[in-house]
Design a protein around this motif. Structure first.
Motif, PDB file in Angstrom:
ATOM      1  N   SER A  27     -85.134 -81.163 -68.980  1.00 34.23           N
ATOM      2  CA  SER A  27     -85.368 -79.775 -68.582  1.00 34.23           C
ATOM      3  C   SER A  27     -84.180 -78.864 -68.880  1.00 34.23           C
ATOM      4  O   SER A  27     -84.284 -77.647 -68.713  1.00 34.23           O
ATOM      5  CB  SER A  27     -85.689 -79.701 -67.083  1.00 34.23           C
ATOM      6  N   SER A  76     -91.600 -70.141 -69.040  1.00 37.35           N
ATOM      7  CA  SER A  76     -91.903 -70.641 -67.691  1.00 37.35           C
ATOM      8  C   SER A  76     -90.630 -71.069 -66.963  1.00 37.35           C
ATOM      9  O   SER A  76     -90.562 -72.144 -66.378  1.00 37.35           O
ATOM     10  CB  SER A  76     -92.876 -71.816 -67.780  1.00 37.35           C
ATOM     11  N   ILE A  77     -89.602 -70.219 -67.032  1.00 39.66           N
ATOM     12  CA  ILE A  77     -88.308 -70.566 -66.432  1.00 39.66           C
ATOM     13  C   ILE A  77     -88.440 -70.877 -64.943  1.00 39.66           C
ATOM     14  O   ILE A  77     -87.908 -71.874 -64.449  1.00 39.66           O
ATOM     15  CB  ILE A  77     -87.289 -69.428 -66.661  1.00 39.66           C
ATOM     16  N   SER A  79     -91.098 -71.821 -63.012  1.00 39.55           N
ATOM     17  CA  SER A  79     -91.811 -73.065 -62.694  1.00 39.55           C
ATOM     18  C   SER A  79     -91.091 -74.285 -63.257  1.00 39.55           C
ATOM     19  O   SER A  79     -91.045 -75.350 -62.623  1.00 39.55           O
ATOM     20  CB  SER A  79     -93.244 -72.999 -63.225  1.00 39.55           C
ATOM     21  N   LYS A  80     -90.505 -74.147 -64.445  1.00 42.74           N
ATOM     22  CA  LYS A  80     -89.807 -75.264 -65.083  1.00 42.74           C
ATOM     23  C   LYS A  80     -88.626 -75.727 -64.247  1.00 42.74           C
ATOM     24  O   LYS A  80     -88.475 -76.937 -63.972  1.00 42.74           O
ATOM     25  CB  LYS A  80     -89.332 -74.841 -66.472  1.00 42.74           C
ATOM     26  N   TYR A  81     -87.797 -74.791 -63.800  1.00 38.10           N
ATOM     27  CA  TYR A  81     -86.603 -75.190 -63.072  1.00 38.10           C
ATOM     28  C   TYR A  81     -86.901 -75.589 -61.636  1.00 38.10           C
ATOM     29  O   TYR A  81     -86.226 -76.479 -61.094  1.00 38.10           O
ATOM     30  CB  TYR A  81     -85.546 -74.093 -63.142  1.00 38.10           C
ATOM     31  N   ALA A  83     -89.617 -77.153 -60.768  1.00 37.80           N
ATOM     32  CA  ALA A  83     -90.141 -78.513 -60.912  1.00 37.80           C
ATOM     33  C   ALA A  83     -88.993 -79.510 -61.053  1.00 37.80           C
ATOM     34  O   ALA A  83     -89.029 -80.608 -60.484  1.00 37.80           O
ATOM     35  CB  ALA A  83     -91.071 -78.587 -62.125  1.00 37.80           C
ATOM     36  N   SER A  84     -87.961 -79.116 -61.785  1.00 39.84           N
ATOM     37  CA  SER A  84     -86.800 -79.985 -61.955  1.00 39.84           C
ATOM     38  C   SER A  84     -86.011 -80.117 -60.658  1.00 39.84           C
ATOM     39  O   SER A  84     -85.513 -81.201 -60.329  1.00 39.84           O
ATOM     40  CB  SER A  84     -85.895 -79.430 -63.060  1.00 39.84           C
TER      41      SER A  84
END
Length: 245
Positions: A27, A76-77, A79-81, A83-84
């Protein structure tokens, strides 16, 4: 292919636990990677320095100001981060279940994994801070629809900075306690030097005119009337940034 795996298997076997941490690394931003649907446009095409060949590119939307909070062309910054961050929280919560195994992982190896995850969580929050200012600070695993998730409040910019710095300090303490050989099979992984660099970067961001008493944010408040950005210039932040660098 390791077949079907259950959570209890991942957080018991040190090999699978290492795979889990490796997956979190995917990610991280990748160099000159551009967000969203930029259709091959360079980052300069989002400024007056360049022009995107494809006028439907998100870079062009930046260039002509054709975007807002709902259509921000950053990919998708958020949601991406998050999620990480959730993956980091899950690892930390289950860390004590990971077993040492001869020839596979000692407790020192596992502690090094834990330090990496603490750092990665700080890094992802730093990326969110850079893009959005203060964000909700979630330090445990929450499920979609969880009341705690729905009620999570946005932390102030300064509170987020303090949180990230503490995470970096916690990671540095563990990194230095295990004293791993960074030059061997750990190349490319986080270490105490990387965590120190992140501290300097975050402190420089906090000291910059963008977030240090910027009058453009004077009316940015939450529903309780709390200012989410610093309202006064604090020049001592530059000293903190200089000392960290």
């Amino acid at each position: 292919d390791v077949g079907d795996l259950y959570e209890k298997d991942v957080f018991k076997d040190p090999t699978y636990a290492r795979y889990f941490v490796n997956d979190i690394y995917y990610s991280l931003p990748k160099g000159a990677e551009v967000p969203g649907s930029w259709n091959g446009a360079y980052l300069d095409c989002a400024t007056d320095n360049g022009e995107a060949r494809n006028l439907e590119s998100d870079a062009q939307r930046f260039n002509d100001g054709n975007w807002n909070a709902e259509s921000v062309p950053l990919g998708s910054i958020w949601s991406k981060y998050y999620a990480s961050i959730r993956a980091c929280n899950k690892f930390i919560e289950n860390y004590d279940y990971i077993e040492e195994r001869d020839g596979v992982a000692t407790r020192i190896d596992l502690e090094y994994l834990r330090a990496q995850v603490i750092f990665l969580r700080a890094f992802f929050y730093a990326e969110l801070l850079k893009h959005f200012g203060g964000v909700p600070l979630l330090d445990k695993t929450l499920h979609f629809g969880s009341p705690e998730l729905k009620e999570a409040k946005r932390a102030t910019f300064d509170d987020c900075v303090k949180y990230i710095l503490k995470e970096c300090d916690d990671a540095i303490a563990v990194f230095r306690s295990v004293n791993q050989d960074w030059a061997s099979n750990n190349f490319g992984r986080a270490n105490d030097g990387v965590a120190l660099a992140l501290k300097a970067k975050v402190l420089s961001l906090a000291a910059s005119p963008l977030f240090n008493g910027n009058s453009d944010y004077i009316n940015v408040k939450d529903n309780q009337g709390r200012h989410l950005f610093p309202t006064q210039v604090d020049n001592s932040k530059w000293k903190l940034a200089a000392d960290a660098a």
